[in-house]
Design an enzyme around this catalytic site. Structure first.
Site, short mmCIF file in Angstrom:
data_model
loop_
_atom_site.label_atom_id
_atom_site.label_comp_id
_atom_site.label_asym_id
_atom_site.label_seq_id
_atom_site.Cartn_x
_atom_site.Cartn_y
_atom_site.Cartn_z
N ASP A 13 0.82 -1.22 0.00
CA ASP A 13 0.00 0.00 0.00
C ASP A 13 0.85 1.27 0.00
O ASP A 13 0.46 2.28 0.58
CB ASP A 13 -0.95 0.03 1.22
CG ASP A 13 -1.74 -1.25 1.34
OD1 ASP A 13 -2.24 -1.70 0.31
OD2 ASP A 13 -1.83 -1.80 2.45
N LYS A 16 1.73 2.12 -5.13
CA LYS A 16 2.35 1.57 -6.34
C LYS A 16 1.53 1.85 -7.59
O LYS A 16 2.06 2.04 -8.66
CB LYS A 16 2.56 0.05 -6.20
CG LYS A 16 3.70 -0.30 -5.27
CD LYS A 16 4.00 -1.78 -5.28
CE LYS A 16 3.01 -2.61 -4.50
NZ LYS A 16 2.95 -2.36 -3.05
N GLY A 40 -3.96 -4.80 -4.63
CA GLY A 40 -4.96 -3.83 -5.07
C GLY A 40 -4.25 -2.60 -5.57
O GLY A 40 -3.65 -1.88 -4.79
N HIS A 41 -4.26 -2.40 -6.87
CA HIS A 41 -3.59 -1.24 -7.44
C HIS A 41 -4.64 -0.33 -8.09
O HIS A 41 -5.36 -0.75 -8.98
CB HIS A 41 -2.54 -1.67 -8.48
CG HIS A 41 -1.40 -2.43 -7.86
ND1 HIS A 41 -0.42 -3.06 -8.60
CD2 HIS A 41 -1.08 -2.65 -6.57
CE1 HIS A 41 0.44 -3.63 -7.76
NE2 HIS A 41 0.06 -3.40 -6.53
N GLN A 224 2.33 -6.19 -2.95
CA GLN A 224 2.63 -6.16 -1.51
C GLN A 224 3.93 -5.38 -1.27
O GLN A 224 4.25 -4.52 -2.06
CB GLN A 224 2.71 -7.58 -0.92
CG GLN A 224 1.37 -8.29 -0.84
CD GLN A 224 1.01 -9.03 -2.11
OE1 GLN A 224 1.83 -9.72 -2.69
NE2 GLN A 224 -0.22 -8.90 -2.54
P1 IMP Z 1 -2.41 -12.96 2.28
O1 IMP Z 1 -1.46 -12.43 1.25
O2 IMP Z 1 -3.85 -12.79 1.90
O3 IMP Z 1 -2.08 -14.35 2.71
O4 IMP Z 1 -2.24 -12.04 3.60
C1 IMP Z 1 -1.05 -12.07 4.39
C2 IMP Z 1 -0.69 -10.70 4.92
O5 IMP Z 1 -0.32 -9.85 3.84
C3 IMP Z 1 -1.85 -9.98 5.62
O6 IMP Z 1 -1.32 -9.20 6.68
C4 IMP Z 1 -2.41 -9.05 4.56
O7 IMP Z 1 -3.06 -7.93 5.09
C5 IMP Z 1 -1.12 -8.67 3.83
N1 IMP Z 1 -1.33 -8.29 2.43
C6 IMP Z 1 -1.58 -9.11 1.38
N2 IMP Z 1 -1.71 -8.41 0.25
C7 IMP Z 1 -1.52 -7.12 0.57
C8 IMP Z 1 -1.49 -5.90 -0.20
O8 IMP Z 1 -1.64 -5.87 -1.42
N3 IMP Z 1 -1.25 -4.76 0.50
C9 IMP Z 1 -1.01 -4.77 1.85
N4 IMP Z 1 -1.03 -5.87 2.59
C10 IMP Z 1 -1.27 -7.04 1.96
#
Ligand code: IMP
Length: 430
Positions: A13, A16, A40-41, A224
């Protein structure tokens, strides 16, 4: 002129979307190499806003090739839904404009069920996942029981693989008290979706090799952030893929030298969604202000993001581990009007001074930040398009961050608008 990889240097977040869109307008090929639809972009082009989760950002620009590399985990239903959403906004997505690695692993409905059941079972130590089935799908990949896109072309093999997969997962679901999944149902769902998804399958490594040799500009779009990397992040409160730039190569099937310049997207403060350690987290009015002004709500899940001061120790580590050549600093304007601004320059761990973020889960939770306090500025930096538009205290802040993290700011974003950007150096010409 080379290729560019964009990665997040904090917990995701970092903003990007805007930077990747700006770069993708200069690129010929845009490649996602890890993660899935947990990302999420947000892109704003003209009056139209696009929220992309799995599709590479180049998709909204005509004439660009969009690629989903082997390092991604693809939920075929989510992909088709997203294609439908952008198509409604006038974007044309065809097997010519979108290539999905034939060896990509699929996220199946059973992975989402497992994600939810495992999170519930974790109780107080839950990760706070996005619930998209990312972790269970990567687990299946490394356990060598995953179903890959190319398997859809072979119904007999597919049936055998679905049977094996559910033998494993139904035992687990049963143990977790969740409903089991029927082999026939999952198999039939996959067979039904095959004609819609299989046409996008392609030998992505080969397409990228050819594009590179033809002198095409490739943008590797990370999702991420570095502190969510499965090896280098705040394990176990991480995602299940490598978010470092090294994975741009492995996750798309190119050699490391093809990756080129690495741009680290960095927010002028810090945010995090989900659980896990966050040494500079603010629980006061300033934290609330940052969240409100920065619109800190997740693009994918809508969850409120936790907010805190800039952590230079963590970003310095991300610069080293991620091989970051330059930073794109975002959301500086959110700090406008603060009397003073703090920056974490070290940690105290039970009286011991640390200049790096330790790997131990215990230490990560226990360290307290050592702050340097800088003077804030009252003027607005929003929309600034040159250094001359910035107040001296804001320039001083940016320069101090560069010094502390050991990387130059090559791009400064001062609002969500595309043109509100101060470009120091074009990453494609570095
Ligand atoms: P997962 O990727 O759904 O398994 O989530 C694992 C961790 O990564 C959690 O803390 C999510 O909130 C975080 N996370 C996954 N994708 C994103 C992203 O695009 N932005 C910020 N945090 C993310």
């Amino acid at each position: 002129m080379g290729n560019v990889a964009v990665i997040g240097s904090q917990w995701g977040d970092e903003g990007k979307g805007k930077i990747v869109d700006w770069l993708s307008s200069r690129a010929d090929v845009v490649v996602r190499f890890q993660g899935g639809h947990n990302a999420g972009h947000t892109l704003v082009i003209g009056d139209v806003e696009y929220k992309l989760h799995l599709l590479p950002s180049g998709i909204v620009r005509e004439g660009k090739l969009s690629v989903i590399g082997n390092g991604v985990v693809v939920d075929p239903w989510a992909l088709l839904k997203e294609i439908g959403t952008v198509t409604e906004k006038g974007v044309k997505v065809t097997p010519e404009s979108l290539k999905v690695a034939e060896n990509v692993n699929l996220i199946l409905p059973v992975h989402q069920k497992l994600d939810a059941a495992l999170e519930a079972a974790r109780g107080n130590s839950k990760i706070g996942t996005t619930g998209r089935g990312i972790g269970p799908a990567y687990e299946d990949k490394v356990a060598r029981r995953g179903i890959r896109l190319c398997d859809l072309a072979h119904p007999d093999l597919l049936k055998e693989k679905v049977t094996n997969l559910l033998l494993h997962h139904n035992a687990l679901l049963k143990g977790l008290g969740a409903e089991e999944v029927s082999v026939d149902d999952l198999y039939n769902e996959l067979i039904a979706i095959t004609p819609k998804i299989l046409p996008f399958a392609a030998p992505v490594w080969k397409i990228l090799d050819e594009a590179h040799h033809d002198g095409k500009k490739i943008l590797f779009e990370g999702a991420q952030g570095l502190m969510l990397d499965v090896d280098h992040g705040t394990y176990p409160f991480v995602t299940s893929s490598n978010t470092v730039s090294g994975n741009a190569a492995a996750g798309s099937g190119v050699g490391p030298k093809t990756v080129g310049y690495v741009l680290g997207i960095t927010k002028a403060y810090t945010t995090r969604v989900g659980t896990g350690p966050f040494p500079t987290e603010l629980f006061d009015d300033i934290g609330e202000t940052l969240g409100r002004r920065g619109h800190e709500f997740g693009t994918t899940t809508g969850r409120k993001r936790r907010c805190g001061w800039f952590d230079a120790v963590m970003v310095r580590q991300a610069v080293k581990v991620g091989g970051i050549d330059g930073l794109a600093l975002t959301k500086l304007d959110v700090l406008d009007g603060l009397d003073e601004i703090k920056v974490c320059v070290g940690y105290d761990w039970n009286g011991q001074k640390l200049n790096y973020y330790p790997a131990s889960q215990v230490a990560q939770a226990e360290v307290t930040p050592i702050y340097e306090t800088m003077q804030g500025w009252s003027e607005s930096t929003r929309g600034a398009r040159s250094w001359a538009d910035l107040p001296p205290a804001a320039i001083k802040y940016v320069k101090r961050l560069e010094e502390l993290v050991g990387s130059p700011v090559t791009l400064l974003s001062t609002s969500p608008e595309r043109d509100d950007t101060i470009l120091v150096q074009d990453p494609f010409f570095s």
